[in-house]
Design a protein around this motif. Structure first.
Motif, short mmCIF file in Angstrom:
data_model
loop_
_atom_site.label_atom_id
_atom_site.label_comp_id
_atom_site.label_asym_id
_atom_site.label_seq_id
_atom_site.Cartn_x
_atom_site.Cartn_y
_atom_site.Cartn_z
N GLN B 273 17.91 128.86 -88.10
CA GLN B 273 18.77 127.56 -88.14
C GLN B 273 20.27 127.91 -87.61
OE1 GLN B 273 17.90 124.69 -89.97
NE2 GLN B 273 16.03 125.61 -89.36
N ALA B 276 19.73 127.97 -83.92
CA ALA B 276 19.57 126.41 -83.36
C ALA B 276 20.85 125.71 -83.18
CB ALA B 276 18.43 125.64 -83.91
N ALA B 277 21.59 125.82 -84.30
CA ALA B 277 22.99 124.96 -84.28
C ALA B 277 24.13 125.54 -83.36
CB ALA B 277 23.48 125.20 -85.81
N GLN B 286 31.13 122.79 -87.75
CA GLN B 286 30.33 121.73 -87.89
C GLN B 286 28.91 122.20 -88.15
OE1 GLN B 286 30.55 120.52 -83.47
NE2 GLN B 286 31.63 118.65 -84.19
N ARG B 289 28.95 122.61 -91.82
CA ARG B 289 28.95 121.32 -92.58
C ARG B 289 27.74 120.65 -92.58
NH1 ARG B 289 31.52 116.07 -91.55
NH2 ARG B 289 31.96 117.15 -89.50
N LEU B 290 27.27 120.62 -91.48
CA LEU B 290 26.05 119.44 -91.03
C LEU B 290 24.51 120.46 -91.18
CD1 LEU B 290 27.23 118.19 -87.72
CD2 LEU B 290 27.21 116.76 -89.94
N ILE B 291 24.61 121.63 -90.98
CA ILE B 291 23.25 122.18 -91.00
C ILE B 291 22.97 123.31 -92.15
CG2 ILE B 291 21.69 123.59 -89.74
CD1 ILE B 291 22.23 120.99 -88.40
N PRO B 294 24.37 122.08 -96.21
CA PRO B 294 23.45 121.34 -97.11
C PRO B 294 22.12 121.94 -97.35
CG PRO B 294 24.36 120.40 -95.22
CD PRO B 294 24.90 121.59 -94.89
N GLN B 295 21.63 122.87 -96.60
CA GLN B 295 20.30 123.63 -97.00
C GLN B 295 20.90 124.76 -98.00
OE1 GLN B 295 17.76 124.70 -94.01
NE2 GLN B 295 19.18 123.64 -92.53
#
Lengths: 264, 378
Positions: B273, B276-277, B286, B289-291, B294-295
């Motif tokens: 993860q 990939a980000a 980013q 915060r986005l990836i 949240p998980q």
């Protein structure tokens, strides 16, 4: 000792796209160590615009490490790498610039499970290229249509099969309109029925003129699409040639051994 | 097996008719089925079920007698309670508002009510899926709410009398400390967790040092230290409000535990993860915060809510440094001669009140997990 074959394919089943003059990836004297372990030894590689390179070799030969060095997922300790004219150093801005132009498809897909397929694809254009959400989603839908998965756009990755997830991963990378695509064993985690659908997408990409570096064991794909096949072992590039020559007339003994084991 | 149950391959070799769905046997579903599976599934389990029923027979009726049948709630003095012999809820009834609002002046209770509503109202608003403008509500809760709430409770302007923080007491103080502690310790804990995983050695060492120091020390010590040590850092003559010291101590304490919980969540995210980000060109913040966050936060919701519940209950420790929370208020009420002997009732009341709030938090966390589909396939 590495052989450098000429990149312009002349086999009957080679796609007709011409190879450009522009150098997309230039690696000179690249060495990498993991602690004491010397994993890449004196790598010299030039990739021109529109070339399709397949890298093969036994496990642990450094193939994945090589392509991961190109977008700085791995750091090289010696030598120089430049991508699309930008030199790869510790400068974060240059690294981000390079990553925008290089798309990567992973063996285990690495889709973001908490986002829908459409959101996965639109994420980077929105946050990195600062596109408006509606435009990004529209463009994402065109790429999803291209990989024939537009009807799954609102599903979550966990609801898709492996082959579908990998096609979404390819669409996700394409949404950034990269100049180079890196594939790290894209079909190794798929079962045979799904390998075909992913390879079809990759062939389609190749025929469209995308510069591709692909680490794979799918020799059929290599024969069909590649300009050059590179064989690596023990961190070195052992042999490099265009596919027909490579498969019928391997020059190095090590290559011959490898091919005899996988082509039966 | 008779021939009629076997598929007739001769007449229809290529057409596959799926077998019809039959209903399950009667003894494996419904209440009988549940009892068979859960209560009487083996001889040992059956024995335990019988023993359990016997134990309940001996425990439940006396409790019900004491708490409900023989209890007194009418009147305002203890005579009724002494006569009946059961629970004396009159004591609680008489002291109820004191327990809840403490020494806060009665005419100003509306200020506490408004402050609490201003927090829980927007919070509930955010929890409903389809409401618009959530971003602004969250922004309000993050920043403007705190000075507004603080000013409202303190007063001293617009005709509202000033109420010193030493008068904030009872259950309202418990809520104030818990809400402040939870709200500030979570972001701080997340930052500490990210700092601890950072590549910058100095930042990493500071975060590790802070977390390990706080975790090595009990909350009581932290509260004492904040009461004694913090004033030493202040310039001459500036006194640090006692409640503020307690809030800082509680927040820092909780943040260290949150940090480790969140770090566990960050570790559980597969490396792919992060890669990939990165490969997509997202910056560090980013991708966090986005990836990643949240998980990661979804994974550790159970542990986080446990921490919150623990913090809510730990707020009672502030009685050690002289702040009068719910338990302290009950203690002093119980020491009142007029109600001698009925002090334990107060503690039962406190236990019930804590149970209601903690259980609500626990149920909410299960609802949240369900809504966020935390069990999604990776």
């Amino acid at each position: 000792m590495s052989d450098s074959g000429n990149g312009s394919g002349n086999g009957a089943d080679q796609p007709k796209f011409e190879i450009g003059q522009e150098t997309m990836v230039q690696m000179d004297g690249v060495h990498k160590w993991y602690g004491q372990f010397h994993v890449l030894k004196d790598i010299n590689l030039t990739v021109k615009h529109g070339e399709r390179i397949v890298i093969c070799g036994p496990s642990g030969s450094g193939k994945s490490t090589l392509i991961r060095c190109i977008n700085r997922l791995e750091e090289h300790q010696q030598g120089s790498i430049s991508v699309d004219g930008i030199e790869l150093t510790n400068d974060l801005k240059k690294i981000d610039e390079i990553r925008r132009e290089v798309g990567m498809v992973f063996q285990h897909f690495n889709l973001f499970p908490h986002l829908t397929v459409l959101e996965n694809c639109a994420l980077a254009p929105i946050w990195v290229r600062k596109m408006a959400r509606a435009d990004a989603e529209e463009e994402a839908m065109t790429f999803l249509t291209r990989v024939q998965i537009a009807d799954q756009a609102l599903k979550f990755p966990g609801q898709l099969s492996g082959g579908q997830q990998q096609r979404v991963a390819i669409a996700r990378s394409l949404c950034m309109n990269p100049k180079i695509m890196l594939f790290d064993e894209p079909t190794s985690a798929l079962d045979p029925e799904m390998i075909k659908e992913v390879l079809e997408v990759m062939v389609g990409l190749a025929e469209g003129g995308m510069t591709m570096l692909c680490v794979t064991h799918e020799m059929g794909f290599a024969r069909q699409v590649a300009n050059r096949v590179i064989f690596m072992d023990g961190g070195e590039i052992i042999e490099e040639n265009e596919p027909t020559e490579f498969f019928t007339n391997p020059r190095n003994e090590r290559t011959q051994l490898f091919l005899s084991q996988i082509l039966h | 097996m008779s021939d009629t149950t076997m598929r007739d391959y001769q007449s229809d070799p290529l057409v596959h008719t799926p077998a019809p769905d039959l209903p399950p046997p009667a003894t494996s579903v419904g209440i009988i089925g549940w009892m068979r599976n859960n209560l009487f599934s083996s001889p040992m389990n059956s024995l335990l079920t019988v023993l359990g029923v016997v134990a309940l027979y001996y425990i439940i009726p006396p409790i019900v007698n004491w708490a409900i049948v023989d209890a007194t709630i009418s009147g305002t003095t203890r005579e009724g309670c002494d006569a009946a012999g059961g629970a004396c809820w009159t004591f609680i009834k008489v002291r109820f508002w004191l327990f809840i609002y403490g020494f806060y002046p009665e005419g100003e209770w509306w200020r506490i009510n408004i402050t609490m509503l201003l927090f829980f109202g927007p919070l509930l608003y955010c929890l409903i899926e389809t409401t618009p403008g959530k971003k602004w509500v969250v922004l309000f809760l993050c920043i403007p709410y705190w000075p507004i709430g603080g000013a409202l409770l303190l007063g001293g302007f617009w005709g509202m009398p000033f109420v010193d923080t030493t008068q904030w007491s009872g259950f309202s103080l418990t809520l104030i400390i818990a809400v402040t502690g939870i709200s500030f310790s979570l972001p701080l804990g997340i930052l500490l967790a990210l700092g601890r995983r950072s590549d910058l050695p100095v930042l990493r060492m500071i975060c590790i040092g802070f977390i390990e120091f706080i975790r090595a020390v009990p909350l009581i010590s932290i509260l004492f230290m904040s009461t004694v040590i913090l004033p030493l850092f202040m310039p001459e003559g500036v006194t640090f409000d006692k409640l503020m010291r307690a809030l800082i101590g509680v927040t820092l304490f909780s943040a260290a535990y949150m940090a480790e919980t969140v770090r566990g969540g960050l570790q559980a995210i597969p490396n792919g993860q992060y890669e990939a980000a990165d490969a997509m060109g997202l910056t560090y913040w980013q991708s966090m915060r986005l990836i990643v966050l949240p998980q990661a936060l979804k994974i550790v919701i159970p542990a986080l809510v446990s921490s919150f519940i623990g913090l809510f209950k730990d707020t009672t420790l502030v009685l050690i440094i002289g702040l009068v929370d719910l338990v302290s208020m009950i203690q002093s009420s119980g020491a009142d001669i007029a109600w001698a002997g009925y002090a334990p009732h107060g503690y039962v009341f406190a236990a019930l009140l804590f149970f209601v709030f903690c259980f609500a938090m626990s149920r909410y966390s299960m609802y949240l997990e369900d809504k966020l589909h935390t069990g999604h396939k990776r």
